[in-house]
Write a protein that holds these residues in place. Sequence first.
Motif, PDB file in Angstrom:
ATOM      1  N   ARG A   1       2.245   8.124  -1.501  1.00 16.48           N
ATOM      2  CA  ARG A   1       2.833   7.622  -0.260  1.00 16.48           C
ATOM      3  C   ARG A   1       4.355   7.624  -0.317  1.00 16.48           C
ATOM      4  N   ARG A   2       4.927   7.318  -1.484  1.00 17.94           N
ATOM      5  CA  ARG A   2       6.382   7.405  -1.616  1.00 17.94           C
ATOM      6  C   ARG A   2       6.838   8.843  -1.413  1.00 17.94           C
TER       7      ARG A   2
ATOM      8  N   ILE B   1       5.410  11.056   0.492  1.00  9.88           N
ATOM      9  CA  ILE B   1       5.353  11.312   1.935  1.00  9.88           C
ATOM     10  C   ILE B   1       6.652  10.836   2.589  1.00  9.88           C
TER      11      ILE B   1
ATOM     12  N   SER C   1       0.814  -1.214   0.000  1.00 16.96           N
ATOM     13  CA  SER C   1       0.000   0.000   0.000  1.00 16.96           C
ATOM     14  C   SER C   1       0.851   1.269   0.000  1.00 16.96           C
ATOM     15  N   TRP C   2       2.130   1.160   0.334  1.00 12.84           N
ATOM     16  CA  TRP C   2       3.023   2.318   0.349  1.00 12.84           C
ATOM     17  C   TRP C   2       3.759   2.506  -0.969  1.00 12.84           C
TER      18      TRP C   2
END
Length: 176
Positions: free
Chosen positions: A36-37, A39, A30-31
């Motif tokens: 998200r990467r 973040i 999910s990352w």
Amino acid sequence: MTSTLNDRYRDYRVRRWLAQEQRTATMLLSWRTPPRRRILVIAVTFALTVMAVAGVLSALDLRTAATVATLVAVVVFLPGWTVLRIVSGSVDSAPEQALDETRLVERDRARSTGLAITQSLTMAPLAYLIFAGTFAPDADAYRTAYAGGLMMLATILAGGCAPAMIMAWKRPSTPA
């Protein structure tokens, strides 16, 4: 045809990288999305900035603030960097034989940028160390060395992490 020591080592690196890629391919799925990467890239950048600020605080003899800043930097950096490396597939350190032509060009550009970042950012702490030793020879040598070392560590880590951060930021998505 005989293989040289260099050929065997290169083959070993490819096998080791492919095995590591296979181990981490299903971790943190999910990352692996671009938001998200990003973040994670921002978190690592924040941690490295706080580490450099901790060096400046140490140079100003603000020991408690420098200690707190260093602890915050380490607590954010270590897991952030570890997760970023997993979700980006560690392509920045992949042997060239394991990458296709497009990823190889991306990796080499990111590495070149990382080197430029290292060289340019390292000048500030280096100048601090040189000028502190020249113009303030009676200053606390321990504090000067610690502050300069902490600033230098932050800049070298920034340059070393930059290729993975650039590639994680730019990649549209990581295949699962």
